[in-house]
Design a protein around this motif. Structure first.
Motif, short mmCIF file in Angstrom:
data_model
loop_
_atom_site.label_atom_id
_atom_site.label_comp_id
_atom_site.label_asym_id
_atom_site.label_seq_id
_atom_site.Cartn_x
_atom_site.Cartn_y
_atom_site.Cartn_z
N ASN A 139 0.82 -1.21 0.00
CA ASN A 139 0.00 0.00 0.00
C ASN A 139 0.86 1.27 0.00
O ASN A 139 0.52 2.26 -0.65
CB ASN A 139 -0.93 0.00 1.21
N LEU A 140 1.98 1.23 0.72
CA LEU A 140 2.88 2.38 0.75
C LEU A 140 3.44 2.69 -0.64
O LEU A 140 3.60 3.86 -1.01
CB LEU A 140 4.03 2.14 1.74
N GLU A 141 3.75 1.65 -1.39
CA GLU A 141 4.23 1.85 -2.75
C GLU A 141 3.17 2.51 -3.61
O GLU A 141 3.46 3.39 -4.43
CB GLU A 141 4.63 0.50 -3.37
N LEU A 142 1.93 2.12 -3.39
CA LEU A 142 0.83 2.71 -4.15
C LEU A 142 0.57 4.15 -3.73
O LEU A 142 0.17 4.98 -4.55
CB LEU A 142 -0.44 1.87 -3.97
N LYS A 153 -1.88 15.13 -12.46
CA LYS A 153 -3.31 15.21 -12.78
C LYS A 153 -3.74 14.06 -13.71
O LYS A 153 -4.55 14.24 -14.63
CB LYS A 153 -3.64 16.56 -13.43
N ASN A 154 -3.19 12.88 -13.43
CA ASN A 154 -3.48 11.69 -14.23
C ASN A 154 -4.65 10.94 -13.59
O ASN A 154 -4.47 10.06 -12.76
CB ASN A 154 -2.23 10.81 -14.31
N THR A 155 -5.87 11.29 -13.97
CA THR A 155 -7.06 10.71 -13.35
C THR A 155 -7.20 9.21 -13.62
O THR A 155 -7.69 8.46 -12.77
CB THR A 155 -8.32 11.44 -13.83
N ALA A 156 -6.79 8.79 -14.80
CA ALA A 156 -6.88 7.36 -15.14
C ALA A 156 -5.98 6.54 -14.23
O ALA A 156 -6.36 5.47 -13.73
CB ALA A 156 -6.50 7.15 -16.60
N GLU A 157 -4.77 7.05 -13.99
CA GLU A 157 -3.83 6.37 -13.11
C GLU A 157 -4.34 6.36 -11.67
O GLU A 157 -4.21 5.36 -10.95
CB GLU A 157 -2.46 7.04 -13.18
N LEU A 158 -4.93 7.47 -11.25
CA LEU A 158 -5.49 7.57 -9.90
C LEU A 158 -6.60 6.53 -9.68
O LEU A 158 -6.67 5.88 -8.63
CB LEU A 158 -6.04 8.97 -9.63
N ALA A 159 -7.44 6.36 -10.68
CA ALA A 159 -8.53 5.38 -10.60
C ALA A 159 -7.98 3.96 -10.52
O ALA A 159 -8.47 3.12 -9.74
CB ALA A 159 -9.45 5.52 -11.80
N VAL A 163 -8.27 1.16 -7.27
CA VAL A 163 -8.71 -0.24 -7.39
C VAL A 163 -7.69 -1.18 -6.75
O VAL A 163 -8.05 -2.13 -6.03
CB VAL A 163 -8.92 -0.62 -8.87
N GLU A 164 -6.42 -0.92 -6.99
CA GLU A 164 -5.36 -1.76 -6.43
C GLU A 164 -5.32 -1.65 -4.90
O GLU A 164 -5.12 -2.66 -4.20
CB GLU A 164 -4.00 -1.35 -7.03
N GLN A 165 -5.52 -0.44 -4.38
CA GLN A 165 -5.53 -0.27 -2.92
C GLN A 165 -6.73 -0.97 -2.30
O GLN A 165 -6.61 -1.57 -1.22
CB GLN A 165 -5.54 1.23 -2.58
N ASP A 166 -7.88 -0.90 -2.96
CA ASP A 166 -9.07 -1.59 -2.46
C ASP A 166 -8.84 -3.10 -2.41
O ASP A 166 -9.27 -3.78 -1.47
CB ASP A 166 -10.28 -1.28 -3.35
N ASN A 167 -8.14 -3.62 -3.43
CA ASN A 167 -7.85 -5.06 -3.47
C ASN A 167 -6.91 -5.47 -2.34
O ASN A 167 -7.06 -6.55 -1.75
CB ASN A 167 -7.24 -5.44 -4.83
N ILE A 168 -5.93 -4.63 -2.05
CA ILE A 168 -5.01 -4.91 -0.94
C ILE A 168 -5.77 -4.97 0.37
O ILE A 168 -5.56 -5.85 1.20
CB ILE A 168 -3.90 -3.85 -0.87
#
Length: 239
Positions: A139-142, A153-159, A163-168
């Motif tokens: 999670n820290l890496e994310l 301001k990369n909204t696609a990357e933020l989204a 998702v990856e943080q939610d999975n963790i």
């Protein structure tokens, strides 16, 4: 000859008195290498606040000992007052249970160097923390990536990162649930449920509670888990 026998009997009586067993069901011993002067406080949480239940003055000898009675296995905290400003390395949590617990550590790395023996609950909790630390690191890496994406301001990357943080988080919660169920005969099971996944779906908390042995259900954290479930159910009924 009679005087010698009487003298020997007296020595036996004195020896037996000096070796009198403690009437406390928990003995905590330890050594903080490098600590020559300071104060150790053994604390427990009471009404969400840490309260000292024993104070140990260190003056020359870094070894310490404390005895007390506990009703059931419990997470206590060894706080080191260095005589300077507090830091995150001053408070060491340790899981106690009736018997003898030993804590070995150092002044330089008080929490990092800590080795706690004599407690099965502590042993299991150490295993739990080792696995959970992987989720924390991921999670820290994310979090770092999220910061960069936010700056750009990369909204696609933020989204994607969300998702990856939610999975963790889901993986951590699932692991914690399985850990609690698999160790239902130890107080560490309801402890991690209350401390780590209190906001998980109620069905998982119910599963953990139903898996607990009768003894653990009556323990401090078994009762807290029951109370948490009851409060969560009431809250959901009002929605």
């Amino acid at each position: 000859m009679q005087k010698i026998i009487i003298a020997l009997l007296a020595l036996v009586v004195i020896s037996s008195c000096s070796e009198k067993k403690s009437d406390k069901n928990l003995q905590i011993t330890g050594n903080i290498k490098g600590l020559k002067k300071g104060t150790l406080y053994i604390q427990r949480i009471k009404d969400t606040t840490l309260v000292a239940i024993d104070t140990i003055i260190i003056d020359g000898d870094s070894h310490f000992k404390s005895e007390m009675n506990i009703d059931s296995p419990e997470m206590l905290y060894l706080f080191l007052d260095r005589g300077v400003s507090n830091s995150v390395d001053n408070n060491l949590p340790f899981f106690v249970e009736p018997g003898k617990i030993n804590i070995e550590s150092s002044l330089e790395f008080f929490t990092a160097d800590a080795k706690i023996t004599g407690s099965k609950n502590q042993e299991l909790y150490d295993e739990y923390k080792k696995v959970v630390s992987r989720y924390v690191d991921e999670n820290l890496e994310l979090v770092k990536k999220r910061f960069t994406a936010f700056k750009n301001k990369n909204t696609a990357e933020l989204a994607k990162i969300q998702v990856e943080q939610d999975n963790i988080l889901k993986r951590k919660y699932l692991y914690t649930t399985n850990f609690a169920v698999n160790n239902a005969s130890h107080a560490v099971a309801p402890y991690v449920a209350v401390a780590e996944i209190y906001d998980i779906n109620l069905k998982y908390l119910d599963t953990i509670q139903k898996s607990l042995t009768p003894e653990i259900s009556k323990s401090i954290y078994g009762k807290q888990l029951k109370q948490l479930i009851e409060e969560r159910k009431k809250l959901e009924e009002t929605k």
